[in-house]
Design an enzyme around this catalytic site. Structure first.
Site, short mmCIF file in Angstrom:
data_model
loop_
_atom_site.label_atom_id
_atom_site.label_comp_id
_atom_site.label_asym_id
_atom_site.label_seq_id
_atom_site.Cartn_x
_atom_site.Cartn_y
_atom_site.Cartn_z
N GLY A 48 0.79 -1.24 0.00
CA GLY A 48 0.00 0.00 0.00
C GLY A 48 0.81 1.27 0.00
O GLY A 48 0.39 2.29 -0.55
N GLU A 102 3.97 4.08 6.02
CA GLU A 102 2.73 3.32 5.82
C GLU A 102 1.75 4.12 4.95
O GLU A 102 1.86 5.33 4.85
CB GLU A 102 2.06 3.06 7.18
CG GLU A 102 2.19 1.63 7.68
CD GLU A 102 1.30 0.63 6.93
OE1 GLU A 102 1.04 0.80 5.72
OE2 GLU A 102 0.88 -0.33 7.58
N ASP A 103 0.81 3.43 4.37
CA ASP A 103 -0.23 4.10 3.60
C ASP A 103 -1.29 4.68 4.53
O ASP A 103 -1.63 5.85 4.46
CB ASP A 103 -0.87 3.16 2.57
CG ASP A 103 -1.32 1.81 3.15
OD1 ASP A 103 -1.08 1.54 4.34
OD2 ASP A 103 -1.91 1.02 2.39
N ASP A 106 -5.49 2.35 10.28
CA ASP A 106 -6.94 2.14 10.40
C ASP A 106 -7.24 1.68 11.84
O ASP A 106 -7.39 2.51 12.74
CB ASP A 106 -7.35 1.12 9.32
CG ASP A 106 -8.83 0.80 9.30
OD1 ASP A 106 -9.62 1.57 9.86
OD2 ASP A 106 -9.20 -0.23 8.72
N LYS A 135 -7.05 7.10 9.72
CA LYS A 135 -8.49 6.95 10.01
C LYS A 135 -8.65 6.85 11.52
O LYS A 135 -8.73 5.76 12.07
CB LYS A 135 -9.00 5.64 9.39
CG LYS A 135 -9.55 5.74 8.01
CD LYS A 135 -10.33 4.45 7.72
CE LYS A 135 -10.29 4.10 6.27
NZ LYS A 135 -10.86 2.77 5.99
N PHE A 156 -13.92 3.59 2.89
CA PHE A 156 -12.88 2.75 2.32
C PHE A 156 -12.31 3.47 1.10
O PHE A 156 -13.02 3.70 0.12
CB PHE A 156 -13.42 1.37 1.93
CG PHE A 156 -12.32 0.41 1.63
CD1 PHE A 156 -11.66 -0.25 2.67
CD2 PHE A 156 -11.89 0.20 0.33
CE1 PHE A 156 -10.61 -1.12 2.40
CE2 PHE A 156 -10.84 -0.66 0.05
CZ PHE A 156 -10.20 -1.33 1.09
N ASP A 163 -5.64 -0.26 -2.35
CA ASP A 163 -6.36 -1.11 -3.29
C ASP A 163 -7.73 -1.54 -2.78
O ASP A 163 -8.01 -1.51 -1.58
CB ASP A 163 -5.55 -2.39 -3.55
CG ASP A 163 -5.61 -3.36 -2.37
OD1 ASP A 163 -5.26 -2.94 -1.25
OD2 ASP A 163 -6.03 -4.51 -2.57
N ARG A 169 -4.45 0.65 -7.24
CA ARG A 169 -3.25 1.17 -6.58
C ARG A 169 -2.55 2.22 -7.44
O ARG A 169 -1.85 3.09 -6.93
CB ARG A 169 -2.25 0.03 -6.32
CG ARG A 169 -2.69 -0.98 -5.28
CD ARG A 169 -1.48 -1.82 -4.88
NE ARG A 169 -1.86 -3.06 -4.21
CZ ARG A 169 -2.11 -3.18 -2.92
NH1 ARG A 169 -2.08 -2.11 -2.15
NH2 ARG A 169 -2.41 -4.34 -2.39
P1 IMP Z 1 -4.85 -1.54 10.35
O1 IMP Z 1 -6.30 -1.89 10.52
O2 IMP Z 1 -4.53 -0.21 10.97
O3 IMP Z 1 -3.97 -2.65 10.86
O4 IMP Z 1 -4.56 -1.38 8.80
C1 IMP Z 1 -4.21 -2.48 8.03
C2 IMP Z 1 -4.14 -2.20 6.57
O5 IMP Z 1 -5.47 -2.19 6.06
C3 IMP Z 1 -3.56 -0.88 6.09
O6 IMP Z 1 -2.17 -0.82 6.08
C4 IMP Z 1 -4.12 -0.86 4.68
O7 IMP Z 1 -3.29 -1.60 3.81
C5 IMP Z 1 -5.48 -1.51 4.86
N1 IMP Z 1 -6.54 -0.48 4.86
C6 IMP Z 1 -7.16 0.09 5.92
N2 IMP Z 1 -8.08 0.98 5.54
C7 IMP Z 1 -8.05 0.98 4.18
C8 IMP Z 1 -8.77 1.72 3.17
O8 IMP Z 1 -9.62 2.58 3.41
N3 IMP Z 1 -8.45 1.42 1.88
C9 IMP Z 1 -7.51 0.49 1.53
N4 IMP Z 1 -6.81 -0.18 2.44
C10 IMP Z 1 -7.08 0.03 3.76
MG MG Z 2 -0.56 -0.69 4.63
#
Ligand code: IMP
Ligand code: MG
Length: 178
Positions: A48, A102-103, A106, A135, A156, A163, A169
């Site tokens: 990402g 990181e991208d 969440d 987020k 999302f 993606d 992407r």
């Molecule tokens: P986490 O929930 O903070 O562990 O995030 C895990 C991963 O979920 C992130 O690094 C993204 O790759 C993916 N992700 C979370 N939210 C989104 C979104 O809105 N679009 C696309 N990928 C997401």
């Molecule tokens: Mg990521």
């Protein structure tokens, strides 16, 4: 809806120009913070963060090394997630500055995992967590990136590295599917 129809339904949330301006803003912060750093390692969290990572790296002025890791997360229930290391070959960072790129943060599960894993097992002198998107509203774990670009609502988003089912992407902007 097929992928082509879906692509036509992506609503632009943040334009390519706004993203590039933000990347430069984040790079300025890093250039100030690490202006005396003799060696900074930038870690790309595949897949990402690939676009953000390469754009950000090109704006940095200190000596920089690039590393790549890939993790996948899967939710087992609504409250716990488990991280799988798909690619995780890093050198020891003793005495070195490390910035992880990181991208999006969440739930925070990935951010917490990576922060602990890298600090505990690779011993950086300093560690900084940078994420282009944040987020805050969907966070399950109490963790904040040290530097982030944009606050995102509970939507999302796709594009600029992010993606949906592997697609989008490559879009230069970020949007959401209506
Ligand atoms: P986490 O929930 O903070 O562990 O995030 C895990 C991963 O979920 C992130 O690094 C993204 O790759 C993916 N992700 C979370 N939210 C989104 C979104 O809105 N679009 C696309 N990928 C997401
Ligand atoms: Mg990521």
């Amino acid at each position: 809806m097929n992928v082509l129809e879906q692509k036509n339904n992506i609503k632009v949330l943040i334009s390519a120009e706004e993203i590039q301006a933000k990347v430069e803003e984040i790079a300025d912060k890093l250039n100030k913070k690490y202006k005396d750093s003799e060696e900074l390692t930038l870690i790309c969290v595949l897949s990402g963060s690939v676009m953000f990572f390469t754009d950000l790296a090109r704006c940095l002025k200190m000596p920089v090394k690039l590393e790549f890791i890939k993790v996948s997360s899967y939710e087992k229930s609504s409250t716990t997630g488990e991280i799988k290391e798909v690619l995780f070959n890093l050198p020891d960072f003793s005495g070195k500055d490390v910035v992880i790129v990181e991208d999006i943060v969440d739930t925070g599960i990935t951010a917490k995992y990576l922060t602990e894993r890298i600090n505990n097992d690779f011993h950086p002198k300093t560690f900084c967590f940078v994420s282009l998107f944040d987020k805050k509203c969907t966070r399950k774990i109490d963790i904040e990136p040290d530097i982030y670009g944009f606050d995102i609502d509970d939507k999302f988003i796709v594009g600029y590295g992010l993606d949906y089912d592997g697609y989008y992407r490559n879009l230069p902007y970020t949007g959401y599917i209506e």
